[in-house]
Design a protein around this motif. Structure first.
Motif, PDB file in Angstrom:
ATOM      1  N   GLU A   9       0.835  -1.202   0.000  1.00 50.34           N
ATOM      2  CA  GLU A   9       0.000   0.000   0.000  1.00 50.34           C
ATOM      3  C   GLU A   9       0.869   1.252   0.000  1.00 50.34           C
ATOM      4  O   GLU A   9       0.597   2.228  -0.717  1.00 50.34           O
ATOM      5  CB  GLU A   9      -0.914  -0.024   1.232  1.00 50.34           C
ATOM      6  N   ALA A  10       1.959   1.230   0.811  1.00 47.55           N
ATOM      7  CA  ALA A  10       2.890   2.369   0.858  1.00 47.55           C
ATOM      8  C   ALA A  10       3.551   2.577  -0.503  1.00 47.55           C
ATOM      9  O   ALA A  10       3.759   3.709  -0.943  1.00 47.55           O
ATOM     10  CB  ALA A  10       3.938   2.146   1.937  1.00 47.55           C
ATOM     11  N   SER A  11       3.892   1.477  -1.181  1.00 49.90           N
ATOM     12  CA  SER A  11       4.511   1.565  -2.510  1.00 49.90           C
ATOM     13  C   SER A  11       3.555   2.195  -3.515  1.00 49.90           C
ATOM     14  O   SER A  11       3.965   2.994  -4.356  1.00 49.90           O
ATOM     15  CB  SER A  11       4.933   0.178  -3.002  1.00 49.90           C
ATOM     16  N   ARG A  12       2.271   1.835  -3.401  1.00 49.99           N
ATOM     17  CA  ARG A  12       1.278   2.394  -4.333  1.00 49.99           C
ATOM     18  C   ARG A  12       1.060   3.886  -4.074  1.00 49.99           C
ATOM     19  O   ARG A  12       0.969   4.678  -5.005  1.00 49.99           O
ATOM     20  CB  ARG A  12      -0.057   1.644  -4.201  1.00 49.99           C
ATOM     21  N   LYS A  13       0.979   4.264  -2.785  1.00 50.11           N
ATOM     22  CA  LYS A  13       0.664   5.646  -2.424  1.00 50.11           C
ATOM     23  C   LYS A  13       1.846   6.585  -2.598  1.00 50.11           C
ATOM     24  O   LYS A  13       1.726   7.691  -3.122  1.00 50.11           O
ATOM     25  CB  LYS A  13       0.188   5.720  -0.969  1.00 50.11           C
ATOM     26  N   GLU A  14       3.022   6.161  -2.119  1.00 49.61           N
ATOM     27  CA  GLU A  14       4.163   7.064  -2.045  1.00 49.61           C
ATOM     28  C   GLU A  14       5.253   6.749  -3.063  1.00 49.61           C
ATOM     29  O   GLU A  14       6.234   7.474  -3.168  1.00 49.61           O
ATOM     30  CB  GLU A  14       4.763   7.034  -0.626  1.00 49.61           C
ATOM     31  N   ILE A  51      21.298  23.021  -7.651  1.00 47.16           N
ATOM     32  CA  ILE A  51      21.133  23.357  -6.228  1.00 47.16           C
ATOM     33  C   ILE A  51      20.016  22.516  -5.612  1.00 47.16           C
ATOM     34  O   ILE A  51      20.148  21.980  -4.505  1.00 47.16           O
ATOM     35  CB  ILE A  51      20.841  24.874  -6.069  1.00 47.16           C
ATOM     36  N   LEU A  52      18.910  22.366  -6.342  1.00 49.50           N
ATOM     37  CA  LEU A  52      17.761  21.606  -5.836  1.00 49.50           C
ATOM     38  C   LEU A  52      18.077  20.114  -5.717  1.00 49.50           C
ATOM     39  O   LEU A  52      17.731  19.470  -4.723  1.00 49.50           O
ATOM     40  CB  LEU A  52      16.550  21.799  -6.752  1.00 49.50           C
ATOM     41  N   LEU A  53      18.744  19.563  -6.724  1.00 54.36           N
ATOM     42  CA  LEU A  53      19.032  18.116  -6.728  1.00 54.36           C
ATOM     43  C   LEU A  53      20.119  17.746  -5.730  1.00 54.36           C
ATOM     44  O   LEU A  53      20.041  16.700  -5.073  1.00 54.36           O
ATOM     45  CB  LEU A  53      19.435  17.672  -8.139  1.00 54.36           C
ATOM     46  N   GLU A  54      21.149  18.592  -5.617  1.00 57.66           N
ATOM     47  CA  GLU A  54      22.217  18.300  -4.655  1.00 57.66           C
ATOM     48  C   GLU A  54      21.684  18.282  -3.222  1.00 57.66           C
ATOM     49  O   GLU A  54      22.155  17.528  -2.378  1.00 57.66           O
ATOM     50  CB  GLU A  54      23.340  19.341  -4.783  1.00 57.66           C
ATOM     51  N   ALA A  55      20.691  19.131  -2.945  1.00 58.23           N
ATOM     52  CA  ALA A  55      20.090  19.154  -1.608  1.00 58.23           C
ATOM     53  C   ALA A  55      19.445  17.810  -1.293  1.00 58.23           C
ATOM     54  O   ALA A  55      19.524  17.315  -0.161  1.00 58.23           O
ATOM     55  CB  ALA A  55      19.058  20.276  -1.522  1.00 58.23           C
ATOM     56  N   ILE A  56      18.798  17.215  -2.301  1.00 55.38           N
ATOM     57  CA  ILE A  56      18.188  15.886  -2.102  1.00 55.38           C
ATOM     58  C   ILE A  56      19.279  14.852  -1.840  1.00 55.38           C
ATOM     59  O   ILE A  56      19.182  14.046  -0.910  1.00 55.38           O
ATOM     60  CB  ILE A  56      17.357  15.474  -3.340  1.00 55.38           C
ATOM     61  N   LYS A  57      20.327  14.875  -2.653  1.00 50.63           N
ATOM     62  CA  LYS A  57      21.400  13.892  -2.523  1.00 50.63           C
ATOM     63  C   LYS A  57      22.089  13.974  -1.166  1.00 50.63           C
ATOM     64  O   LYS A  57      22.488  12.961  -0.594  1.00 50.63           O
ATOM     65  CB  LYS A  57      22.444  14.088  -3.632  1.00 50.63           C
ATOM     66  N   LYS A  58      22.241  15.181  -0.663  1.00 55.45           N
ATOM     67  CA  LYS A  58      22.951  15.355   0.605  1.00 55.45           C
ATOM     68  C   LYS A  58      22.037  15.229   1.822  1.00 55.45           C
ATOM     69  O   LYS A  58      22.480  15.375   2.956  1.00 55.45           O
ATOM     70  CB  LYS A  58      23.665  16.707   0.619  1.00 55.45           C
ATOM     71  N   GLY A  59      20.738  14.979   1.585  1.00 55.80           N
ATOM     72  CA  GLY A  59      19.810  14.814   2.696  1.00 55.80           C
ATOM     73  C   GLY A  59      19.533  16.104   3.442  1.00 55.80           C
ATOM     74  O   GLY A  59      19.303  16.098   4.654  1.00 55.80           O
ATOM     75  N   ALA A  60      19.538  17.236   2.729  1.00 56.88           N
ATOM     76  CA  ALA A  60      19.298  18.534   3.372  1.00 56.88           C
ATOM     77  C   ALA A  60      17.817  18.706   3.683  1.00 56.88           C
ATOM     78  O   ALA A  60      16.957  18.162   2.992  1.00 56.88           O
ATOM     79  CB  ALA A  60      19.773  19.665   2.465  1.00 56.88           C
ATOM     80  N   LYS A  70      13.220   7.852 -11.088  1.00 53.73           N
ATOM     81  CA  LYS A  70      12.115   7.100 -11.679  1.00 53.73           C
ATOM     82  C   LYS A  70      10.941   7.110 -10.709  1.00 53.73           C
ATOM     83  O   LYS A  70      10.957   6.449  -9.684  1.00 53.73           O
ATOM     84  CB  LYS A  70      12.558   5.661 -11.980  1.00 53.73           C
ATOM     85  N   GLY A  71       9.918   7.893 -11.048  1.00 52.66           N
ATOM     86  CA  GLY A  71       8.718   7.928 -10.217  1.00 52.66           C
ATOM     87  C   GLY A  71       8.904   8.601  -8.872  1.00 52.66           C
ATOM     88  O   GLY A  71       8.102   8.408  -7.963  1.00 52.66           O
ATOM     89  N   GLN A  72       9.962   9.397  -8.707  1.00 48.11           N
ATOM     90  CA  GLN A  72      10.193  10.082  -7.441  1.00 48.11           C
ATOM     91  C   GLN A  72       9.919  11.569  -7.610  1.00 48.11           C
ATOM     92  O   GLN A  72      10.164  12.140  -8.670  1.00 48.11           O
ATOM     93  CB  GLN A  72      11.642   9.882  -6.975  1.00 48.11           C
ATOM     94  N   ASP A  73       9.375  12.176  -6.563  1.00 49.15           N
ATOM     95  CA  ASP A  73       9.202  13.619  -6.627  1.00 49.15           C
ATOM     96  C   ASP A  73       9.491  14.235  -5.262  1.00 49.15           C
ATOM     97  O   ASP A  73       9.448  13.570  -4.241  1.00 49.15           O
ATOM     98  CB  ASP A  73       7.804  14.008  -7.122  1.00 49.15           C
ATOM     99  N   MET A  74       9.815  15.516  -5.299  1.00 49.31           N
ATOM    100  CA  MET A  74      10.140  16.261  -4.082  1.00 49.31           C
ATOM    101  C   MET A  74       9.425  17.599  -4.155  1.00 49.31           C
ATOM    102  O   MET A  74       9.364  18.223  -5.212  1.00 49.31           O
ATOM    103  CB  MET A  74      11.656  16.483  -3.979  1.00 49.31           C
ATOM    104  N   LEU A 127      10.195  19.047   1.405  1.00 45.27           N
ATOM    105  CA  LEU A 127       9.111  18.252   1.987  1.00 45.27           C
ATOM    106  C   LEU A 127       9.093  16.897   1.307  1.00 45.27           C
ATOM    107  O   LEU A 127       8.519  16.724   0.234  1.00 45.27           O
ATOM    108  CB  LEU A 127       7.766  18.964   1.797  1.00 45.27           C
ATOM    109  N   ASP A 128       9.765  15.931   1.920  1.00 46.27           N
ATOM    110  CA  ASP A 128       9.906  14.599   1.321  1.00 46.27           C
ATOM    111  C   ASP A 128       8.934  13.643   1.991  1.00 46.27           C
ATOM    112  O   ASP A 128       9.183  13.142   3.083  1.00 46.27           O
ATOM    113  CB  ASP A 128      11.348  14.103   1.493  1.00 46.27           C
ATOM    114  N   LYS A 129       7.807  13.397   1.333  1.00 45.39           N
ATOM    115  CA  LYS A 129       6.778  12.546   1.932  1.00 45.39           C
ATOM    116  C   LYS A 129       7.279  11.124   2.140  1.00 45.39           C
ATOM    117  O   LYS A 129       6.875  10.442   3.072  1.00 45.39           O
ATOM    118  CB  LYS A 129       5.525  12.530   1.045  1.00 45.39           C
TER     119      LYS A 129
END
Length: 571
Positions: free
Chosen positions: A29-34, A192-201, A266-270, A290-292
Motif C-alpha cells: 500500500e505504501a509503494s502504491r501511495k508514495e 542546487i535543488l538536486l544536490e540538496a536531495i542527494k545530501k539529505g538537506a 524514476k517515479g520520485q518527486d520532491m 518536503l519529502d513525503k
C-alpha cells in the motif's frame, strides 16, 4: 524491480516467516501511495532489517552479498555504467575481471536490468547483492565526484551574460525573465535543488550580501556552506526560483511564498516550500524540502523512551481534552503530531486540521490551509470545525487568546484537540497559556499532556568510536554520580559516509508532562514554572536533558549535541 518480482519477493518473505502477510499488504500500500520499491518500504516501515533482506536475497538467488562501505571502488569501473542507468536500476559497478563486470544490485532477479547493462557495457554481468540504501549512497558518493560539480556549471557563465540590477533602478520584468531562462541559470538552480536531495538537506538558503552570494544547506539541523555563485547572478537565480514556484518576479519589495514540485529519478518527486524575503542587499530565498517518502509516521521510531511513548499514546487516546506539542521551529513538532493523527486516523472518526502551511497531505484527514489575507485564520477555522461534527481537531499553532480560548472550549466539550506552541519546555507551556489570558481552572481541566521536543544529531555508525570523557564531564551535564562512574560516551571521527561531520541522521528528544491531579492542583494554586517542573520530575517526568543523557548512554548521540539542543535542569 522486474515485472512481477515485487510480488514474488513479498511472497517469498512471507513464506520464510520473515514478514507477515499484513506487513506485506501495508508495504504494498505504501509503494502504491508514495512510490518506491517494495523492499525500501519494508525496511522503512521496520518490518525487516536491511541486512536480513540482503542475506535472504543472497541465499535465495545463490549470489554473494557485499558491504559497499567496506571498500573503495575504482572511478574507472564506476564510469562503465552511466549514472542515469545506475539510478534507474539501482545498481553500481563494483569490479572488473577480464570480460566480466561485477555489479551490485538490490534485486538480483531483475533480468531486464542485467540484459540492459550487458548491452550498454559490452561485458558479461556478474551479480552480487547489496542493500538498496547502500547502493543509493554509493551512487550519490561516487557519481557526485564525476558529474554534477558546481564549478563546471559556473564555468558556463560569461561576464557579460547577466547584469546586476541596482536596487533603485526600475525593474524590467521581461529582461529579468529572459535572464532567468538562460541555460546556465536553469542548470545551476536545478543543480542546487538536486544536490540538496542527494545530501539529505532539510532546507536550502540562498543569501545575498553586499559583495557575495552564498548557498547553504541545512543537514541534520546544522547549516553547511555549499557554494558561492558570483554576485552578478543573484537576480537571475532568485527570478528562476520565483518562476518555478509561480511567484511575481517583478515584486522585490514584499515577502512571497510558493511551492515547487520537482520530479527526479524514476517515479520520485520532491516538494519545496519556498519563502522569498527582501533583505538589504537583495532577496533571500529559503526552500524547505518536503519529502513525503521520508515522513516517519510510526511513533515508536521517533525517539520516545518507553514510558514517554505510553504516556503520549494514553493522552491522545482520551475521548476529549488537549495535547500540546512545544518546541522551536524545525524541532519536529509537525512530525510528532502527524504520527499521532496517523494512529487516530480511523473510518469511525472525523479528523480535521488547520495548518499554515499544510506540509504533507494524509488520506482520511480533512486538512485546511490558512489564508490570513482573506480572514481564514486558526480561530476562524476552529469555529467552522465545531460546526462540522468533529471528533479530533488539530490546530497548527496556538498564537493568540482567541485561538486558545476556542481550542480550550472544544477540548472541554467532547473533542480531542492537538496543537503546538512555541515554548522552551513542557512546564513553561502552562505559564504561556495563562499569560494569553486563559483561566487556570480551564487549563487544569482541558490539558491532558504537554510534549516538549528537540532534534539532536545521531552519531555516524560508520565512524563511531568511544569518547574519552571524565566523570566530571558527565556530572557537569547532569548525569547522576552512580550512573557517571560506569557510563561510556561515543563520538563520530568523521568519514565519507557522514561528510566528515561525525553525525548522520537525527533523533528526537522528548519531555512528556502528563497533567496528573497533583499538577492540576499546582496550576490552580498559581505555582511558578520552576515549581511545576520540580513537581513533574517528582511524579516521574523525564526532562529533555534527561532524555539526551539516555541517548548518550545508548551511544546514539554525543555530549556536544546534548549541550547544543537541551538546557540544564538546574538553574
Amino acid at each position: 524491480m522486474a515485472a512481477g518480482s515485487k510480488d514474488r519477493l513479498g511472497e517469498l518473505l512471507v513464506r520464510e516467516n520473515l514478514i507477515s502477510a499484513s506487513q506485506l499488504m501495508k508495504a504494498q500500500e505504501a509503494s502504491r501511495k508514495e512510490g518506491g520499491r517494495l523492499s525500501t518500504n519494508l525496511t522503512k516501515l521496520g518490518f525487516i532489517k536491511e541486512n536480513e533482506l540482503t542475506q535472504f536475497l543472497s541465499k535465495q538467488y545463490g549470489v554473494p552479498s557485499v558491504d559497499l562501505s567496506s571498500f573503495q571502488i575504482d572511478p574507472e569501473i564506476i564510469r562503465l555504467i552511466p549514472e542515469d542507468v545506475a539510478e534507474k536500476h539501482c545498481v553500481i559497478a563494483v569490479n572488473k575481471v577480464g570480460s566480466n563486470l561485477i555489479v551490485a544490485m538490490s534485486d538480483p532477479s531483475n533480468i531486464f536490468a542485467v540484459d540492459d547493462l550487458k548491452f550498454l557495457t559490452g561485458y558479461n554481468i556478474e551479480v552480487v547483492v547489496s542493500s538498496e540504501a547502500s547502493i543509493r549512497e554509493g551512487i550519490a558518493t561516487y557519481y557526485q565526484d564525476e558529474s554534477l560539480k558546481f564549478n563546471e556549471v559556473l564555468a558556463d557563465f560569461e561576464d557579460e551574460e547577466v547584469e546586476i540590477i541596482a536596487s533603485e533602478e526600475e525593474i524590467n520584468a521581461a529582461q529579468l525573465e529572459r535572464a532567468s531562462e538562460d541555460a546556465p541559470v536553469v542548470k545551476l538552480v536545478n543543480l542546487i535543488l538536486l544536490e540538496a536531495i542527494k545530501k539529505g538537506a532539510s532546507d536550502i538558503h540562498i543569501e545575498p550580501y553586499e559583495k557575495n552570494l552564498r548557498v547553504r544547506y541545512r543537514i541534520d539541523g546544522v547549516l553547511h556552506e555549499q557554494m558561492k555563485p558570483p554576485i552578478k547572478l543573484r537576480n537571475s537565480i532568485v527570478s528562476r526560483v520565483k518562476i518555478m514556484s509561480s511567484l511575481d518576479i517583478a515584486e522585490r519589495r514584499l515577502p512571497q511564498d510558493g511551492r515547487i514540485k520537482l520530479k527526479y529519478g524514476k517515479g520520485q518527486d520532491m516538494e519545496y516550500r519556498v519563502s522569498v524575503l527582501p533583505t538589504l542587499f537583495g532577496e533571500k530565498v529559503v526552500m524547505r524540502l518536503l519529502d513525503k517518502s521520508n515522513l516517519q509516521l510510526d511513533m515508536t521510531k521517533l525517539g520516545f523512551e518507553e514510558k514517554q511513548l505510553k504516556d503520549f499514546q494514553h493522552a491522545i487516546h482520551q475521548p476529549y481534552g488537549m495535547v500540546l506539542v512545544t518546541g522551536p521551529t524545525g524541532s519536529g513538532k509537525t512530525t510528532t503530531l502527524y504520527s499521532g493523527l496517523a494512529e487516530l486516523n480511523k473510518t469511525s472518526e472525523n479528523l480535521s486540521t488547520a495548518e499554515d502551511p499544510v506540509e504533507f497531505s494524509i488520506g482520511g484527514i480533512n486538512q485546511v490551509q490558512m489564508h490570513e489575507d482573506i480572514g481564514l485564520n486558526f480561530a476562524a477555522a476552529l469555529r467552522s470545525f465545531l460546526r462540522q461534527d468533529p471528533d479530533i481537531i488539530m490546530v497548527g499553532e496556538i498564537r493568540d487568546f482567541e485561538t486558545a480560548e476556542i481550542a480550550i472550549k472544544a477540548a472541554l466539550t467532547g473533542h480531542l484537540v492537538l496543537s503546538t506552541l512555541h515554548t522552551n519546555d513542557a512546564p513553561s507551556t502552562i505559564s504561556r497559556l495563562l499569560n494569553m489570558g486563559i483561566e487556570p481552572f480551564l487549563v487544569a481541566s482541558a490539558v491532558n499532556a504537554i510534549v516538549a521536543q528537540r532534534l539532536g544529531r545521531k552519531i555516524c555508525q560508520e565512524c563511531k568510536v568511544e569518547d574519552k570523557v571524565s566523570v566530571q564531564n558527565l556530572l557537569d551535564i547532569g548525569v547522576n554520580a552512580d550512573m557517571a562512574s560506569g557510563m561510556k560516551a561515543f563520538v563520530g571521527k568523521g568519514c565519507k559516509a557522514c561528510g566528515e561531520t561525525g553525525y548522520k541522521g537525527r533523533i528526537a528528544l522528548y519531555e512528556v508532562m502528563v497533567m496528573k491531579d497533583e499538577l492540576k492542583d499546582f496550576v490552580l494554586n498559581g505555582a511558578s514554572t520552576s515549581e511545576l517542573k520540580r513537581e513533574a520530575i517528582r511524579l516521574g517526568m523525564q526532562t529533555l536533558r534527561m532524555s539526551a543523557i539516555k541517548k548518550i548512554s545508548e551511544g546514539v548521540t554525543t555530549i556536544e549535541e546534548a549541550l547544543r539542543v537541551t538546557a540544564s535542569d538546574t538553574n
